[in-house]
Design an enzyme around this catalytic site. Structure first.
Site, mmCIF file in Angstrom:
data_model
loop_
_atom_site.group_PDB
_atom_site.id
_atom_site.type_symbol
_atom_site.label_atom_id
_atom_site.label_comp_id
_atom_site.label_asym_id
_atom_site.label_seq_id
_atom_site.Cartn_x
_atom_site.Cartn_y
_atom_site.Cartn_z
ATOM 1 N N SER A 285 0.844 -1.189 0.000
ATOM 2 C CA SER A 285 0.000 0.000 0.000
ATOM 3 C C SER A 285 0.882 1.242 0.000
ATOM 4 C CB SER A 285 -0.928 -0.014 1.218
ATOM 5 O OG SER A 285 -0.147 0.186 2.370
ATOM 6 N N LYS A 286 0.217 2.380 -0.053
ATOM 7 C CA LYS A 286 0.889 3.683 -0.127
ATOM 8 C C LYS A 286 2.000 3.834 0.915
ATOM 9 C CE LYS A 286 -0.487 6.348 -3.320
ATOM 10 N NZ LYS A 286 0.599 6.072 -4.211
ATOM 11 N N ARG A 287 1.739 3.279 2.113
ATOM 12 C CA ARG A 287 2.730 3.524 3.164
ATOM 13 C C ARG A 287 4.044 2.802 2.875
ATOM 14 N NH1 ARG A 287 2.382 -0.888 6.694
ATOM 15 N NH2 ARG A 287 0.611 -2.114 5.990
ATOM 16 N N GLY B 6 5.512 3.196 0.042
ATOM 17 C CA GLY B 6 6.179 3.992 -1.004
ATOM 18 C C GLY B 6 5.352 3.940 -2.277
#
Ligand code: GLU
Length: 516
Positions: free
Chosen positions: A278-280, A282
């Site tokens: 996911s986004k976290r 990167g």
């Protein structure tokens, strides 16, 4: 290798920017098609009007084009193939919904959204999985007309569906119904997955799911299987989050009397902490990787290894090698870890492998667009050609270009004067060293690396400095940075005049620093 019947598709929904997982699915399908000399089709599954995201389509197609994942057929657009769009094929889905109604495999459901919502809330309260309670499955004509929920005039599509399905059952008072599949109440639905083996679902866990929504659009399930059948898809390769939809699809194939394609569900992509990427973790879209300065060939290679491998050690594989070797047999069942460090490393390998001229062609447009305004345009190719050997080995992504090159182009440098002060040195001793170095350098007749070394190494010794100390001071003076390409080669490219001017500017800065 040719296996004429291989026809695969990438079927994204334009409901968001494509996650690397989506594009990995596209890549595996493309590699499989190219390996067998089959066809690769792109079909945009845009039937969920509410979740449609502007620009998502462009971003999906851009990602495919950037990676060179070309498709083989589709409606003609400006002399080229466009992808197929499900929103342009609504009549086709309606006709199959009608057929399912006619043949008794599906029924019209009039339950209004409020009732369904209440039902879901109640099911959640009882900790039951959300599912439709089949209230409309066995409605008689009378109860359908009288149904308290079926107030108001039905729209023409609903009436048409109903009357075409069964003309004598035409009714005048309708809410817009949806069409649901009559799923078997018991028994099992099984299918073979080429990656995961035999899969069995209890029919009691599947509800009578919707095929056609009240807005006239088909659901994913109906449109997907109708198209896979009509487009003669041989293998469905998709992310394993779709595995739970597959028994529904198998039931639909059975209801329509069709042979399903072969299924292969691809392993999930995980972050280094083994949770879903996911986004976290990167960058998670190909567009972001492109913007971060990765090369398409490196991203292609990297994505191909997310769940597939040639053997237990080969990492660098060209597009041709991937096509020649790709097989479903070597797709793993377990999740694939997306490791940014590995991608950076791989990108560096690809950057270094480029011929210097090819490297130059890639960086020219980036320099043009990213160097500060004050740098004169157009940027001289001849000059950049001299810089290439100094940077090609050193950068891992094209985004690092600026940090390694801007000082070649700028006139005056801006940097924090305290950077000038050498390791274990004071502003005063740094000043003395720079003054001495300036004198030696200005006396050089030939401004080449050997002459510089020949005069500066003994100077360091004479002044009781380590060469690293002296060269470090000079590096900051001529580049404004503590890390830069090899010092003397950089100075040769900059030229004697510019180097001496920068050293003088540094001396002035040091005077000020010293007197503060
Ligand atoms: N439209 C689905 C998606 O967005 C397609 C899944 C499939 O390949 O069947 O991924």
């Amino acid at each position: 290798m040719t296996e004429p019947n291989v026809r695969v598709r990438f079927a994204p929904s334009p409901t968001g920017y494509p996650h690397v997982g989506n594009i990995r699915t596209a890549l595996f399908n493309w590699l499989f098609a190219r390996h067998y000399g089959g066809s690769f089709i792109v079909r945009i599954e845009d039937t969920d009007q509410a979740r449609k995201v502007e620009d998502a389509l462009e971003s999906i197609l851009d990602s495919l084009r950037w990676l060179g994942l070309d498709w083989d057929e589709g409606p003609e657009v400006g002399g080229d193939y466009g992808p197929y769009f499900q929103s342009q094929r609504l009549d086709t889905y309606h006709s199959y919904a009608r057929r399912l109604l006619d043949e008794g495999h599906a029924y019209l459901c009039y339950c209004p959204p409020e009732r369904l919502d209440e039902m879901r809330v109640e099911q959640a309260r009882r900790k039951e999985p959300p599912r439709y309670d089949r209230r409309c499955r066995n409605l008689s004509r009378e109860s359908r007309v009288e149904s308290p929920e079926s107030g108001g005039e039905g729209d023409s599509r609903a009436k048409r569906l109903q009357s075409e399905a069964s003309p004598e059952r035409s009714v005048s008072r309708l809410v817009t119904p949806v069409v649901r599949l009559k799923t078997p109440l018991d028994g099992q639905t099984r299918f073979h997955d080429l990656i995961r083996g035999e899969i069995v679902f209890e029919n009691s866990t599947l509800d009578d799911f919707v095929l056609l929504k009240s807005d006239g659009y088909p659901t994913y399930h109906l449109a997907n299987i109708v198209d896979d059948h009509l487009m003669a898809i041989s293998h469905i390769m998709r992310a394993d989050e779709w595995l739970s939809s597959t028994p529904r699809h198998v039931l639909l194939y059975q209801a329509l009397g069709w042979q399903p394609p072969l299924f292969a569900h691809l392993p999930m992509i995980l972050g280094p902490d083994k949770s879903k990427l996911s986004k976290r973790h990167g960058a998670t879209s190909v567009t972001e990787l492109k913007d971060q300065g990765y090369l398409p060939e490196a991203v292609l290679n990297f994505l191909a290894l997310l769940g597939w491998s040639l053997d237990d050690h080969t990492e660098i594989l060209s597009r041709e090698e991937l096509v020649a070797n790709f097989s479903i047999e070597r797709v793993s069942k377990t999740g694939a870890i997306f490791n940014h460090e590995k991608l950076r490393w791989m990108n560096g390998v690809y950057l270094r492998e480029l011929r210097p001229e090819a490297f130059l062609q890639r960086i020219m447009p980036l320099l043009e667009s990213s160097l500060p305004q004050e740098v004169e345009r157009p940027i001289s190719e001849e000059y950049v050609r001299r810089i290439v050997p100094l940077i090609q080995e050193r950068i891992a992504t094209l985004n690092e270009l600026g940090a390694y090159t801007d000082f070649f182009f700028l006139d005056a440098l801006q940097y924090d004067p305290s950077l000038l002060v050498g390791k274990k040195m004071t502003p005063q001793s740094t000043l003395t060293a720079l003054n001495a170095a300036r004198e030696k350098l200005s006396a050089l007749e030939s401004f080449d690396t050997d002459s510089m070394e020949g005069t500066l190494r003994p100077l360091a010794e004479e002044m009781g400095l380590k060469t690293g100390q002296l060269f470090g001071v000079l590096r900051v003076a001529v580049t404004g940075r503590t890390a830069a390409p090899p010092l003397f080669q950089t100075m040769v490219v900059l030229g004697k005049g510019k180097c001496l001017r920068r050293i003088e500017a540094a001396i002035t800065l040091l005077y000020r620093l010293d007197s503060m």
